[in-house]
Scaffold this active site. Structure first.
Site, PDB file in Angstrom:
ATOM      1  N   SER A  42       8.660 -10.293  44.045  1.00 25.74           N
ATOM      2  CA  SER A  42       9.579 -10.963  43.509  1.00 25.74           C
ATOM      3  C   SER A  42       9.294 -12.530  43.858  1.00 25.74           C
ATOM      4  O   SER A  42       9.631 -13.182  44.850  1.00 25.74           O
ATOM      5  CB  SER A  42      11.052 -10.741  44.456  1.00 25.74           C
ATOM      6  OG  SER A  42      10.816 -11.082  45.854  1.00 25.74           O
ATOM      7  N   HIS A 147      11.947  -4.443  45.147  1.00 31.08           N
ATOM      8  CA  HIS A 147      11.150  -3.787  46.046  1.00 31.08           C
ATOM      9  C   HIS A 147      11.707  -2.159  45.942  1.00 31.08           C
ATOM     10  O   HIS A 147      11.110  -1.210  46.909  1.00 31.08           O
ATOM     11  CB  HIS A 147      11.275  -4.328  47.300  1.00 31.08           C
ATOM     12  CG  HIS A 147      10.807  -5.679  47.650  1.00 31.08           C
ATOM     13  ND1 HIS A 147      10.800  -6.452  48.838  1.00 31.08           N
ATOM     14  CD2 HIS A 147       9.944  -6.360  46.845  1.00 31.08           C
ATOM     15  CE1 HIS A 147      10.110  -7.673  48.456  1.00 31.08           C
ATOM     16  NE2 HIS A 147       9.584  -7.686  47.555  1.00 31.08           N
ATOM     17  N   GLU A 157      16.652  -7.284  50.437  1.00 31.99           N
ATOM     18  CA  GLU A 157      16.171  -6.775  51.813  1.00 31.99           C
ATOM     19  C   GLU A 157      17.497  -6.766  52.841  1.00 31.99           C
ATOM     20  O   GLU A 157      17.823  -7.798  52.742  1.00 31.99           O
ATOM     21  CB  GLU A 157      15.190  -7.691  52.655  1.00 31.99           C
ATOM     22  CG  GLU A 157      13.803  -7.524  51.320  1.00 31.99           C
ATOM     23  CD  GLU A 157      12.812  -8.689  51.911  1.00 31.99           C
ATOM     24  OE1 GLU A 157      12.993  -8.994  53.062  1.00 31.99           O
ATOM     25  OE2 GLU A 157      12.119  -9.127  51.052  1.00 31.99           O
ATOM     26  N   GLU A 200       8.242  -2.391  51.421  1.00 30.59           N
ATOM     27  CA  GLU A 200       8.174  -2.834  52.753  1.00 30.59           C
ATOM     28  C   GLU A 200       8.578  -2.071  53.733  1.00 30.59           C
ATOM     29  O   GLU A 200       8.743  -2.326  55.131  1.00 30.59           O
ATOM     30  CB  GLU A 200       8.836  -4.382  52.928  1.00 30.59           C
ATOM     31  CG  GLU A 200       8.414  -5.308  51.940  1.00 30.59           C
ATOM     32  CD  GLU A 200       9.095  -6.715  51.990  1.00 30.59           C
ATOM     33  OE1 GLU A 200      10.054  -6.774  52.782  1.00 30.59           O
ATOM     34  OE2 GLU A 200       8.794  -7.734  51.408  1.00 30.59           O
ATOM     35  N   ASP A 236      17.760 -10.666  52.821  1.00 32.11           N
ATOM     36  CA  ASP A 236      16.794 -11.374  51.743  1.00 32.11           C
ATOM     37  C   ASP A 236      17.749 -11.123  50.324  1.00 32.11           C
ATOM     38  O   ASP A 236      17.375 -10.023  50.085  1.00 32.11           O
ATOM     39  CB  ASP A 236      15.476 -11.135  51.738  1.00 32.11           C
ATOM     40  CG  ASP A 236      14.915 -11.997  50.671  1.00 32.11           C
ATOM     41  OD1 ASP A 236      15.569 -12.741  49.984  1.00 32.11           O
ATOM     42  OD2 ASP A 236      13.755 -12.061  50.520  1.00 32.11           O
ATOM     43  N   GLU A 281      18.514 -15.184  53.234  1.00 27.07           N
ATOM     44  CA  GLU A 281      17.468 -15.773  52.436  1.00 27.07           C
ATOM     45  C   GLU A 281      17.830 -15.756  51.020  1.00 27.07           C
ATOM     46  O   GLU A 281      18.346 -14.650  50.414  1.00 27.07           O
ATOM     47  CB  GLU A 281      16.128 -14.899  52.809  1.00 27.07           C
ATOM     48  CG  GLU A 281      14.982 -15.589  52.105  1.00 27.07           C
ATOM     49  CD  GLU A 281      13.626 -14.737  52.390  1.00 27.07           C
ATOM     50  OE1 GLU A 281      14.023 -14.140  53.745  1.00 27.07           O
ATOM     51  OE2 GLU A 281      12.856 -14.451  51.660  1.00 27.07           O
ATOM     52  N   ASP A 308      13.305 -19.343  50.164  1.00 28.56           N
ATOM     53  CA  ASP A 308      12.012 -18.832  49.933  1.00 28.56           C
ATOM     54  C   ASP A 308      11.360 -19.270  48.446  1.00 28.56           C
ATOM     55  O   ASP A 308      10.531 -20.100  48.539  1.00 28.56           O
ATOM     56  CB  ASP A 308      12.054 -17.303  50.267  1.00 28.56           C
ATOM     57  CG  ASP A 308      10.613 -16.273  49.671  1.00 28.56           C
ATOM     58  OD1 ASP A 308       9.577 -16.942  49.712  1.00 28.56           O
ATOM     59  OD2 ASP A 308      10.771 -15.094  49.651  1.00 28.56           O
ATOM     60  N   LYS A 333       5.049 -18.595  53.605  1.00 27.42           N
ATOM     61  CA  LYS A 333       3.923 -17.561  53.016  1.00 27.42           C
ATOM     62  C   LYS A 333       2.690 -18.211  52.727  1.00 27.42           C
ATOM     63  O   LYS A 333       2.703 -18.658  51.776  1.00 27.42           O
ATOM     64  CB  LYS A 333       4.576 -16.709  51.852  1.00 27.42           C
ATOM     65  CG  LYS A 333       5.783 -15.954  52.155  1.00 27.42           C
ATOM     66  CD  LYS A 333       6.376 -15.345  50.883  1.00 27.42           C
ATOM     67  CE  LYS A 333       7.498 -14.160  51.219  1.00 27.42           C
ATOM     68  NZ  LYS A 333       8.254 -14.226  49.853  1.00 27.42           N
ATOM     69  N   HIS A 361       5.306 -11.949  55.772  1.00 29.73           N
ATOM     70  CA  HIS A 361       4.598 -11.189  55.056  1.00 29.73           C
ATOM     71  C   HIS A 361       4.805 -10.999  53.543  1.00 29.73           C
ATOM     72  O   HIS A 361       5.770 -11.806  53.412  1.00 29.73           O
ATOM     73  CB  HIS A 361       4.579  -9.654  55.600  1.00 29.73           C
ATOM     74  CG  HIS A 361       5.863  -9.041  55.385  1.00 29.73           C
ATOM     75  ND1 HIS A 361       6.510  -7.648  55.400  1.00 29.73           N
ATOM     76  CD2 HIS A 361       7.236  -9.727  55.074  1.00 29.73           C
ATOM     77  CE1 HIS A 361       7.258  -7.514  55.146  1.00 29.73           C
ATOM     78  NE2 HIS A 361       8.063  -8.525  54.791  1.00 29.73           N
ATOM     79  N   LYS A 384       8.749 -12.396  59.643  1.00 26.97           N
ATOM     80  CA  LYS A 384       9.270 -11.292  58.750  1.00 26.97           C
ATOM     81  C   LYS A 384       8.076 -10.440  58.611  1.00 26.97           C
ATOM     82  O   LYS A 384       7.260 -10.963  57.916  1.00 26.97           O
ATOM     83  CB  LYS A 384       9.937 -11.909  57.603  1.00 26.97           C
ATOM     84  CG  LYS A 384      10.662 -10.951  56.889  1.00 26.97           C
ATOM     85  CD  LYS A 384      11.916 -11.509  55.580  1.00 26.97           C
ATOM     86  CE  LYS A 384      11.143 -11.947  54.532  1.00 26.97           C
ATOM     87  NZ  LYS A 384      11.873 -11.559  53.499  1.00 26.97           N
TER      88      LYS A 384
HETATM   89  C1  LIG Z   1       8.669 -10.759  51.274  1.00 25.89           C
HETATM   90  C2  LIG Z   1       9.151 -10.849  49.834  1.00 25.89           C
HETATM   91  O1  LIG Z   1       8.836 -10.342  48.596  1.00 25.89           O
HETATM   92  P1  LIG Z   1       7.732 -10.859  47.967  1.00 25.89           P
HETATM   93  O2  LIG Z   1       6.569 -10.666  48.660  1.00 25.89           O
HETATM   94  O3  LIG Z   1       7.766  -9.702  46.725  1.00 25.89           O
HETATM   95  O4  LIG Z   1       7.928 -12.096  47.529  1.00 25.89           O
HETATM   96  C3  LIG Z   1      10.244 -11.873  49.777  1.00 25.89           C
HETATM   97  O5  LIG Z   1      10.828 -11.865  48.852  1.00 25.89           O
HETATM   98  O6  LIG Z   1      10.754 -12.366  50.852  1.00 25.89           O
HETATM   99 MG   LIG Z   2      12.093 -13.592  49.977  1.00 33.10          MG
END
Ligand SMILES: C=C(OP(=O)(O)O)C(=O)O
Ligand SMILES: [Mg+2]
Length: 415
Positions: A42, A147, A157, A200, A236, A281, A308, A333, A361, A384
């Protein structure tokens, strides 16, 4: 010079979804650093591009030599200079020539090689001698959205934060206790539950969003009563994934409900109040700074509203978010922005403005443990990383090791 780079090697390896990604080794006169890049499902549309058009194979056949010929002879600890050279080699605005995954793996491998060259763990090489605060792990309990499969909740999530844990070890095991509890509860609720897990490691329940929220709350309470540790739920929502820009509605297909922005603000506010959510999130689409601002102004005093896809670890977007008071937390990230230098700049800006950095992650991961060190070095109050699964526990177990190494570890401040 102990940290002079003597060689750079790039190889194709597997990630946890079975897709190819890059792993980079940097060899210095006196050290060695290895790092691998993760990838998202995503993804935010403003993230840097992960790989050039020819994918990982093109990185190996064309980019590796370009990078190694520039980096050999540089000092691995000059991370800003290395990141600048990578930007110059790439020459685009979005790292599409060499790939943000390539550059971030080189950047992290260089930092690890420098740390080893000086005989230091990465967290203290990057964070200094005084680091002592450990992040709370945000554990992933149930998966939906991008996911998971078609019958899962739309919310991506269902997370928990063991805010009452006295140390990381207790926190990590508290999260796993909730994960186990959920398996029991889901098996009772849904006779067709197969024990299937998402990208995940969270369970994939065949239930509605509301049922999932209820069962998550129950699992937190029962585990709290058994362990004597306060555990709060979080989400999330990854709302960009179910925002329909033509209808201008959030389409919850599992619940057969559509909500416009105003209704989404009220819905998420109600979820935060009903379930005492500690963290939410991406409750809005990645372009909806206004929706974020409205929700944060209503409930930002009791819940972390985190961007995010909204910020994609980009300091320019975070600056906009700070000016507009859009959020009070940001996901970090490194591969969204493509270098450690830029990742750090975003973390610094966040901390200076009371926006909580949450190191994270990706859904496609490797057993690389670097983000555990980054969270400690950057003083991120939360990380996370999932709760179970080899590529998830690689980070969690590293946090336990770091905690054991610190002379005076304490948990970060969440409030
Ligand atoms: C970890 C996540 O998913 P992705 O790595 O698929 O963006 C997220 O959206 O926070
Ligand atoms: Mg996210």
């Amino acid at each position: 010079m102990d940290s002079v780079i003597e060689d750079v090697r790039v190889r194709k390896i597997l990630d946890s979804r079975g897709n190819p990604t890059v792993e980079v080794d940097i060899i210095t006169w006196n050290g060695f650093g290895r790092a691998a890049a993760p990838s998202g499902a995503s993804t935010g549309s403003r993230e840097v591009v992960s790989f050039p058009e020819g994918g990982v194979d093109q990185v190996i056949s064309e980019v590796e030599d370009l990078i190694s010929s520039e980096l050999i002879g540089m000092a691995a600890e000059d991370i800003e200079d290395i990141d600048e050279v990578l930007r110059e080699i790439d020459g685009t605005d979005n790292m599409s020539a060499i790939g943000g995954n390539t550059s971030v793996a080189v950047s992290m491998a260089a930092a690890k090689a420098a740390a080893m060259s000086f005989g230091m763990p990465l967290y203290s090489f990057l964070g200094g001698n005084f680091v002592s605060e450990m992040p709370y792990p945000l554990g992933n309990m149930m998966n939906g959205g991008a996911h998971a499969g078609p019958n899962a909740p739309d919310i991506q999530e269902f997370l928990v934060v063991p805010i009452g844990a006295k140390d990381v070890e207790e926190a990590v095991f508290a999260n796993v206790a909730v994960h186990k509890k959920l398996k029991e509860l889901l098996s009772k609720k849904d006779p067709d539950f197969t024990g299937g897990k998402g990208d995940e490691g969270g369970w994939i329940p065949n239930i509605t969003n509301t049922q999932a929220l209820e069962i998550q709350a129950q699992a937190c309470e029962e585990t709290r009563d058994e362990l004597g540790i306060l555990i709060r739920p979080g989400l999330d929502m990854a709302s960009s994934e179910f925002w329909d820009s033509e209808k201008e509605k959030y389409v919850y297909s599992q619940d057969n409900i559509e909500r416009d922005v105003g209704e989404q603000v009220e819905y998420v506010k109600d979820l935060i109040e009903t379930y005492n959510l500690f963290y939410v999130e991406d409750p809005f689409d990645e372009n909806d700074f206004e929706g974020f601002r409205e929700l944060t102004s209503k409930v930002g005093n009791k819940c972390r509203i985190c961007g995010d896809d909204l910020f994609v670890t980009n300091s320019r977007l975070l600056k906009k978010g700070i000016d507009e008071k859009a959020a009070n937390a940001i996901i970090i990230k490194p591969n969204q922005i493509g270098s450690l230098t830029e990742t750090y700049a975003t973390v610094k800006l966040a901390k200076e403005n009371n926006v909580m950095p949450v190191v994270s992650h990706r859904s496609g991961e490797t057993c690389d443990e670097t983000i555990a060190h980054l969270a400690v070095a950057f003083g991120a109050p939360m990380i996370k990383t999932g709760a179970i699964g080899g590529e998830r526990i690689a980070k969690l177990n590293e946090l336990i090791r770091i905690e054991a190494e610190l002379s005076n570890p304490k948990m970060a401040r969440l409030f």
